[in-house]
Design an enzyme around this catalytic site. Structure first.
Site, PDB file in Angstrom:
ATOM      1  N   HIS A  73      38.822  30.788  46.440  1.00 24.38           N
ATOM      2  CA  HIS A  73      37.426  30.383  46.604  1.00 24.38           C
ATOM      3  C   HIS A  73      37.060  30.423  48.076  1.00 24.38           C
ATOM      4  O   HIS A  73      37.886  30.104  48.927  1.00 24.38           O
ATOM      5  CB  HIS A  73      37.211  28.959  46.074  1.00 24.38           C
ATOM      6  CG  HIS A  73      35.783  28.679  45.773  1.00 24.38           C
ATOM      7  ND1 HIS A  73      34.891  28.283  46.726  1.00 24.38           N
ATOM      8  CD2 HIS A  73      35.088  28.792  44.618  1.00 24.38           C
ATOM      9  CE1 HIS A  73      33.703  28.145  46.173  1.00 24.38           C
ATOM     10  NE2 HIS A  73      33.785  28.455  44.898  1.00 24.38           N
TER      11      HIS A  73
ATOM     12  N   ASP B 219      36.618  29.039  37.035  1.00 22.32           N
ATOM     13  CA  ASP B 219      36.669  30.049  35.975  1.00 22.32           C
ATOM     14  C   ASP B 219      38.036  30.166  35.323  1.00 22.32           C
ATOM     15  O   ASP B 219      38.181  30.860  34.318  1.00 22.32           O
ATOM     16  CB  ASP B 219      36.261  31.422  36.554  1.00 22.32           C
ATOM     17  CG  ASP B 219      34.803  31.440  36.970  1.00 22.32           C
ATOM     18  OD1 ASP B 219      33.976  30.970  36.180  1.00 22.32           O
ATOM     19  OD2 ASP B 219      34.497  31.889  38.085  1.00 22.32           O
TER      20      ASP B 219
HETATM   21  N1  CMC Z   1      44.065  37.189  44.136  1.00 25.33           N
HETATM   22  C1  CMC Z   1      44.773  37.745  45.149  1.00 25.33           C
HETATM   23  N2  CMC Z   1      44.455  37.607  46.444  1.00 25.33           N
HETATM   24  C2  CMC Z   1      43.355  36.892  46.741  1.00 25.33           C
HETATM   25  C3  CMC Z   1      42.578  36.279  45.754  1.00 25.33           C
HETATM   26  C4  CMC Z   1      42.967  36.450  44.416  1.00 25.33           C
HETATM   27  N3  CMC Z   1      42.250  35.880  43.421  1.00 25.33           N
HETATM   28  N4  CMC Z   1      41.548  35.615  46.342  1.00 25.33           N
HETATM   29  C5  CMC Z   1      41.668  35.814  47.659  1.00 25.33           C
HETATM   30  N5  CMC Z   1      42.772  36.584  47.908  1.00 25.33           N
HETATM   31  C6  CMC Z   1      43.279  36.953  49.228  1.00 25.33           C
HETATM   32  C7  CMC Z   1      42.335  37.884  49.966  1.00 25.33           C
HETATM   33  O1  CMC Z   1      42.623  39.240  49.636  1.00 25.33           O
HETATM   34  C8  CMC Z   1      42.648  37.552  51.409  1.00 25.33           C
HETATM   35  O2  CMC Z   1      43.905  38.136  51.725  1.00 25.33           O
HETATM   36  P1  CMC Z   1      44.218  38.578  53.270  1.00 25.33           P
HETATM   37  O3  CMC Z   1      44.050  37.356  54.109  1.00 25.33           O
HETATM   38  O4  CMC Z   1      45.626  39.069  53.218  1.00 25.33           O
HETATM   39  O5  CMC Z   1      43.235  39.668  53.597  1.00 25.33           O
HETATM   40  C9  CMC Z   1      42.892  36.048  51.367  1.00 25.33           C
HETATM   41  O6  CMC Z   1      43.330  35.769  50.028  1.00 25.33           O
HETATM   42  C10 CMC Z   1      41.724  35.183  51.706  1.00 25.33           C
HETATM   43  O7  CMC Z   1      40.640  35.495  50.850  1.00 25.33           O
HETATM   44  P2  CMC Z   1      39.244  34.770  51.104  1.00 25.33           P
HETATM   45  O8  CMC Z   1      38.671  35.226  52.402  1.00 25.33           O
HETATM   46  O9  CMC Z   1      39.456  33.317  50.914  1.00 25.33           O
HETATM   47  O10 CMC Z   1      38.378  35.311  49.907  1.00 25.33           O
HETATM   48  P3  CMC Z   1      36.801  35.420  49.840  1.00 25.33           P
HETATM   49  O11 CMC Z   1      36.200  34.152  50.326  1.00 25.33           O
HETATM   50  O12 CMC Z   1      36.328  36.666  50.491  1.00 25.33           O
HETATM   51  O13 CMC Z   1      36.588  35.587  48.282  1.00 25.33           O
HETATM   52  C11 CMC Z   1      36.732  35.016  46.003  1.00 25.33           C
HETATM   53  C12 CMC Z   1      36.553  34.479  47.413  1.00 25.33           C
HETATM   54  C13 CMC Z   1      36.484  33.884  45.027  1.00 25.33           C
HETATM   55  C14 CMC Z   1      35.694  36.114  45.749  1.00 25.33           C
HETATM   56  C15 CMC Z   1      38.164  35.564  45.849  1.00 25.33           C
HETATM   57  O14 CMC Z   1      39.080  34.517  46.009  1.00 25.33           O
HETATM   58  C16 CMC Z   1      38.367  36.271  44.518  1.00 25.33           C
HETATM   59  O15 CMC Z   1      38.061  37.458  44.400  1.00 25.33           O
HETATM   60  N6  CMC Z   1      38.902  35.539  43.483  1.00 25.33           N
HETATM   61  C17 CMC Z   1      39.034  36.126  42.160  1.00 25.33           C
HETATM   62  C18 CMC Z   1      37.668  36.161  41.457  1.00 25.33           C
HETATM   63  C19 CMC Z   1      37.244  34.756  41.016  1.00 25.33           C
HETATM   64  O16 CMC Z   1      38.022  34.016  40.467  1.00 25.33           O
HETATM   65  N7  CMC Z   1      35.962  34.445  41.276  1.00 25.33           N
HETATM   66  C20 CMC Z   1      35.373  33.142  40.889  1.00 25.33           C
HETATM   67  C21 CMC Z   1      35.054  32.292  42.081  1.00 25.33           C
HETATM   68  S1  CMC Z   1      34.718  30.569  41.690  1.00 25.33           S
HETATM   69  C22 CMC Z   1      33.297  30.555  40.721  1.00 25.33           C
HETATM   70  C23 CMC Z   1      32.126  31.290  41.240  1.00 25.33           C
HETATM   71  O17 CMC Z   1      31.792  31.274  42.427  1.00 25.33           O
HETATM   72  O18 CMC Z   1      31.484  31.931  40.424  1.00 25.33           O
END
Ligand code: CMC
Length: 429
Positions: A306, A363
């Site tokens: 998140h 989710d």
């Molecule tokens: N699986 C694998 N790696 C992940 C995931 C994941 N679910 N989420 C984040 N990472 C990695 C990301 O690639 C990054 O790696 P690095 O530092 O090596 O480049 C690191 O963790 C930090 O990511 P972040 O900057 O915290 O991620 P973000 O803020 O850009 O994205 C997110 C947040 C929710 C889109 C992402 O965590 C994700 O794609 N999760 C899976 C989809 C999901 O469950 N979405 C629902 C979110 S909660 C409800 C809502 O908002 O609707």
């Protein structure tokens, strides 16, 4: 602590005010940055940008805290009542009995759709994605209730909000019925909000669907847990669209489109697809986790991570508890729950997830609960939208009630071609 930040650019010093929120969170106010320095701020994906001041929802992502109008989420767990929370978010305080009864009456009176709206459902293919229909049909409401465009006064706004909150569940239920070729079931004015939704989804013309109290209660809580989450992607979209003075229906229709994406509300569908693929033996939980850690795979552990929470998402914790209670009460034995627990256990003992502070989000367990209630997977994000609607409405209202509101219009840093010549067609290579 200082209430000013110093900025030095090209040897010149500038002073920028620091604003402090109720819970001590601090931000540098850069509203005058460009006019004073000629510079803008670059913050792709808005990871460091507070787009507004808001009184609606407070999140402390490091501590795993979520509060609606100051009230911790956990306070709603014992007697979950989605209508009460919708009122709280939109109007800023818990409703007294008179307010609650009057709002409930508005919801009941507005549950029906204009009969002509049914023709619109018939125009979609049966296989149409429910989120596409929902967004289109919320926009269509603008055509049927044009007098609610110009909201002159609080009374008009309350009517528009109630109309939308009431009708979204009818739109959702009719979308489902149409996709199955089932006759539409009219709302029953005797039923409260969530029961009425379940009635329109699952009753037959020859017999009512009578949900267990635990099902009603679980669905109330699921909707409450989705009801607001401050400046998330869909809410920011609603605010962005609303800032052009687009009406409430048009702004919320845009919110539905933003919510649809798999990184936002659409993740609840992707979680179930992930669990099902493990269940079918396509790969083991360990193999899935390994793929999610490998950036070249394009795989993510859905329902994990998140932007704001760097600790347990309190909504996920509550949903996990609800799923266990509901399954015990209904005698459901869903193998996907076991797979989800297993994935969670593996991820939470893996350095990749620990170092990046990736925990289950809302989710991860919501879909498992919706499945147990009988909601089909392609409707999960629609349920998220029903839950999130009061949040969108409250943000739209907060923004539009601010006399200082301006149209939202970010800037950019242009990195394209420098000044170039127009080349006539015959001279182009
Ligand atoms: N699986 C694998 N790696 C992940 C995931 C994941 N679910 N989420 C984040 N990472 C990695 C990301 O690639 C990054 O790696 P690095 O530092 O090596 O480049 C690191 O963790 C930090 O990511 P972040 O900057 O915290 O991620 P973000 O803020 O850009 O994205 C997110 C947040 C929710 C889109 C992402 O965590 C994700 O794609 N999760 C899976 C989809 C999901 O469950 N979405 C629902 C979110 S909660 C409800 C809502 O908002 O609707």
């Amino acid at each position: 602590m200082s209430d000013q930040a110093e900025l030095t650019v090209d040897g010149k010093n500038y002073t920028l005010p620091i604003v402090t929120g109720t819970e001590g969170e601090r931000a540098i106010d850069i509203a005058r940055l460009r006019s004073e320095t000629g510079l803008t701020a670059l913050d792709p994906a808005f990871g460091n940008t507070a787009s507004c001041e808001s009184k609606i929802t407070y999140i402390d992502g490091d501590k795993g805290i979520l509060r609606y109008r100051g009230i911790p989420l956990e306070a709603f767990a014992e007697h979950p009542n989605f209508v009460e929370v919708a009122w709280l978010l939109i109007f800023g305080h818990l409703p007294n009995l008179t307010e609650y009864e009057s709002f409930s009456k508005e919801l009941t009176e507005n549950a029906n759709l204009d009969e002509d709206m049914k023709h619109h459902f018939a125009g979609f293919p049966r296989s149409a994605p429910p989120m596409a229909i929902l967004s289109a049909m919320i926009s269509t409401l603008s055509c049927f209730h044009p007098h609610l465009f110009e909201l002159d006064g609080a009374d008009q706004f309350e009517k528009a909000a109630a109309r939308l909150i009431s009708k979204i569940r009818t739109l959702a239920a009719y979308t489902y019925r149409r996709s199955r070729g089932l006759p539409y079931i009219y709302p029953d004015p005797k039923l409260p909000y969530v029961s009425n939704f379940l009635h329109m989804m699952f009753s037959e013309v020859y017999g009512p669907y009578l949900p267990e109290p635990e099902v009603r209660s679980a669905l109330n809580l699921v909707l409450i847990l989705h009801a607001d989450h401050e400046q998330n992607c869909s809410t920011s979209t609603v605010r962005m669209v609303g800032s052009s003075q687009a009406n409430l229906f048009a702004s919320c229709a845009a919110g539905v489109s933003a919510l649809w994406g798999p990184l936002h509300g659409g993740a609840n569908v992707k979680v179930i697809e992930m669990l099902e693929s493990i269940h079918r033996g396509k790969q083991t939980a360990r193999e899935y986790i390994d793929a999610a850690k490998d950036k070249s795979s394009g795989v993510k552990l859905m329902g994990f991570g998140h932007r704001i929470y760097k600790n347990f998402d309190p909504r996920a914790t509550m949903l996990r508890e609800v799923s266990e209670k509901l399954f015990a009460r209904l005698g459901v034995d869903d193998p996907l729950l076991e797979i989800a627990r297993n994935l969670e256990e593996i991820a939470l003992s893996d350095d990749y997830f620990l170092e990046r502070k990736l925990y289950p989000n809302v989710d991860f367990y919501s879909g498992i609960i919706l499945r147990a209630i009988g909601i089909p997977t392609n409707m999960f994000t629609v349920l998220f939208a029903i839950g999130r609607l009061p949040g969108w409405i409250s943000h739209w209202h907060e923004q539009n009630s601010d006399p200082a509101m301006r149209i939202s219009r970010p800037r950019q840093i242009y990195t394209g071609n420098p000044l170039s010549n127009y080349v006539p067609m015959e001279d182009r290579i």
